[in-house]
Design a protein around this motif. Structure first.
Motif, mmCIF file in Angstrom:
data_model
loop_
_atom_site.group_PDB
_atom_site.id
_atom_site.type_symbol
_atom_site.label_atom_id
_atom_site.label_comp_id
_atom_site.label_asym_id
_atom_site.label_seq_id
_atom_site.Cartn_x
_atom_site.Cartn_y
_atom_site.Cartn_z
ATOM 1 N N TRP A 1 16.830 -42.313 -7.484
ATOM 2 C CA TRP A 1 17.850 -43.290 -7.118
ATOM 3 C C TRP A 1 18.263 -43.169 -5.656
ATOM 4 O O TRP A 1 18.798 -44.105 -5.064
ATOM 5 C CB TRP A 1 19.090 -43.122 -8.001
ATOM 6 N N MET A 2 18.037 -41.993 -5.084
ATOM 7 C CA MET A 2 18.353 -41.755 -3.682
ATOM 8 C C MET A 2 17.221 -40.973 -3.039
ATOM 9 O O MET A 2 16.469 -40.274 -3.726
ATOM 10 C CB MET A 2 19.662 -40.949 -3.539
ATOM 11 N N LYS A 3 17.094 -41.119 -1.741
ATOM 12 C CA LYS A 3 16.108 -40.323 -1.015
ATOM 13 C C LYS A 3 16.613 -38.891 -0.870
ATOM 14 O O LYS A 3 17.820 -38.652 -0.850
ATOM 15 C CB LYS A 3 15.850 -40.927 0.364
ATOM 16 N N PRO A 4 15.723 -37.919 -0.777
ATOM 17 C CA PRO A 4 16.154 -36.529 -0.574
ATOM 18 C C PRO A 4 17.007 -36.405 0.683
ATOM 19 O O PRO A 4 16.693 -37.009 1.714
ATOM 20 C CB PRO A 4 14.834 -35.766 -0.431
ATOM 21 N N PRO A 5 18.090 -35.658 0.615
ATOM 22 C CA PRO A 5 18.972 -35.528 1.786
ATOM 23 C C PRO A 5 18.319 -34.712 2.891
ATOM 24 O O PRO A 5 17.477 -33.846 2.630
ATOM 25 C CB PRO A 5 20.195 -34.804 1.214
ATOM 26 N N ALA A 6 18.704 -35.008 4.125
ATOM 27 C CA ALA A 6 18.212 -34.234 5.264
ATOM 28 C C ALA A 6 18.746 -32.816 5.182
ATOM 29 O O ALA A 6 19.921 -32.597 4.857
ATOM 30 C CB ALA A 6 18.655 -34.893 6.565
ATOM 31 N N GLY A 7 17.871 -31.862 5.468
ATOM 32 C CA GLY A 7 18.268 -30.459 5.376
ATOM 33 C C GLY A 7 19.438 -30.117 6.271
ATOM 34 O O GLY A 7 20.332 -29.369 5.866
ATOM 35 N N ASN A 8 19.449 -30.672 7.495
ATOM 36 C CA ASN A 8 20.550 -30.332 8.398
ATOM 37 C C ASN A 8 21.878 -30.924 7.933
ATOM 38 O O ASN A 8 22.941 -30.350 8.160
ATOM 39 C CB ASN A 8 20.236 -30.761 9.831
ATOM 40 N N ALA A 9 21.823 -32.081 7.234
ATOM 41 C CA ALA A 9 23.045 -32.682 6.700
ATOM 42 C C ALA A 9 23.602 -31.822 5.560
ATOM 43 O O ALA A 9 24.824 -31.614 5.453
ATOM 44 C CB ALA A 9 22.774 -34.091 6.208
ATOM 45 N N VAL A 10 22.696 -31.316 4.713
ATOM 46 C CA VAL A 10 23.128 -30.402 3.652
ATOM 47 C C VAL A 10 23.715 -29.135 4.270
ATOM 48 O O VAL A 10 24.732 -28.617 3.806
ATOM 49 C CB VAL A 10 21.957 -30.059 2.716
ATOM 50 N N GLY A 11 23.080 -28.657 5.348
ATOM 51 C CA GLY A 11 23.570 -27.468 6.032
ATOM 52 C C GLY A 11 24.977 -27.642 6.563
ATOM 53 O O GLY A 11 25.822 -26.750 6.433
ATOM 54 N N VAL A 12 25.256 -28.801 7.163
ATOM 55 C CA VAL A 12 26.595 -29.068 7.683
ATOM 56 C C VAL A 12 27.602 -29.126 6.538
ATOM 57 O O VAL A 12 28.733 -28.626 6.653
ATOM 58 C CB VAL A 12 26.612 -30.380 8.497
ATOM 59 N N THR A 13 27.195 -29.734 5.426
ATOM 60 C CA THR A 13 28.084 -29.810 4.268
ATOM 61 C C THR A 13 28.430 -28.416 3.753
ATOM 62 O O THR A 13 29.593 -28.102 3.487
ATOM 63 C CB THR A 13 27.429 -30.623 3.138
ATOM 64 N N LEU A 14 27.416 -27.561 3.625
ATOM 65 C CA LEU A 14 27.661 -26.187 3.184
ATOM 66 C C LEU A 14 28.502 -25.419 4.198
ATOM 67 O O LEU A 14 29.340 -24.584 3.825
ATOM 68 C CB LEU A 14 26.334 -25.468 2.952
#
Length: 211
Positions: free
Chosen positions: A98-111
């Motif tokens: 349903w969604m494209k895989p998130p960008a790794g750096n965006a996940v990193g910023v979220t964490l």
């Protein structure tokens, strides 16, 4: 003569800590490489657990803490319950296409931001017992390590974050176990440790029980 009954509310913290601890241990075991296999099938085990126990369990605990007037418990349990919903929704929607895989750096910023949030929550635990202080100390370190892994520091950061997360989850489970056991026996069976910074208003009896 009418019999007067005294109603006492149960402590919701052990529920929230258990939901957090169990889910964290399972995911961290995967991140640390202790559980090997296909990543998609491994994550599919964590997603329902993150929704049901890590998510719903902590949200319920947070709402009950609100009813009890505990600001810290409300913010902590509700926030980390919704963190697990974020994680589970991300994995679920991506896995379903349903969604494209998130960008790794965006996940990193979220964490990283979750690490910042946990860091300032940790400051408040200096007035809590030593066990809770330790859980939050380990947790903000875990978030920063996992964030570093997604921000290009390498797989070793994620694995190290997995090990820290494993210890964090086990520490949370200990606190849950101690609080349930101490409440059931109505005395301190398992110590939680005195606060690092004691409030002048804390009575000697309360400090003794915290140990």
């Amino acid at each position: 003569m009418a019999t007067e009954t005294v109603s006492t509310s149960a402590n919701p913290a052990p529920l929230g800590l258990a939901g957090f601890g169990v889910t964290t241990v399972v995911l961290s075991a995967i991140n640390a490489g202790l559980i090997t296999g296909d990543n998609a099938t491994l994550v599919s085990t964590v997603v329902p657990l993150a929704f049901a126990y890590g998510g719903v369990g902590q949200i319920i605990a947070g709402l009950l803490e609100f009813k009890n007037g505990n600001t810290f418990g409300t913010v902590a349990f509700t926030s980390y319950g919704l963190f697990w919903w974020w994680y589970a929704l991300m994995q679920w929607t991506v896995g379903a296409g349903w969604m494209k895989p998130p960008a790794g750096n965006a996940v990193g910023v979220t964490l990283l931001m979750w690490g910042v949030f946990t860091l300032y929550m940790w400051i408040a635990t200096f007035r809590s017992n030593l066990a809770i202080w330790t859980v939050f100390l380990l947790l903000w370190i875990t978030f920063f390590l996992l964030a570093g892994g997604d921000l290009g520091r390498g797989a070793s950061w994620r694995a190290t974050g997995g090990w820290f997360g494993l210890v964090t989850g086990l520490a949370a489970l200990y606190v849950s176990f101690a609080e349930v056991t101490n409440a059931t026996f109505q005395k301190t069976i398992l110590p939680l440790g005195a606060p690092i910074l004691r409030s002048p208003s804390v009575t000697s009896a309360a400090v003794s029980y915290a140990r």
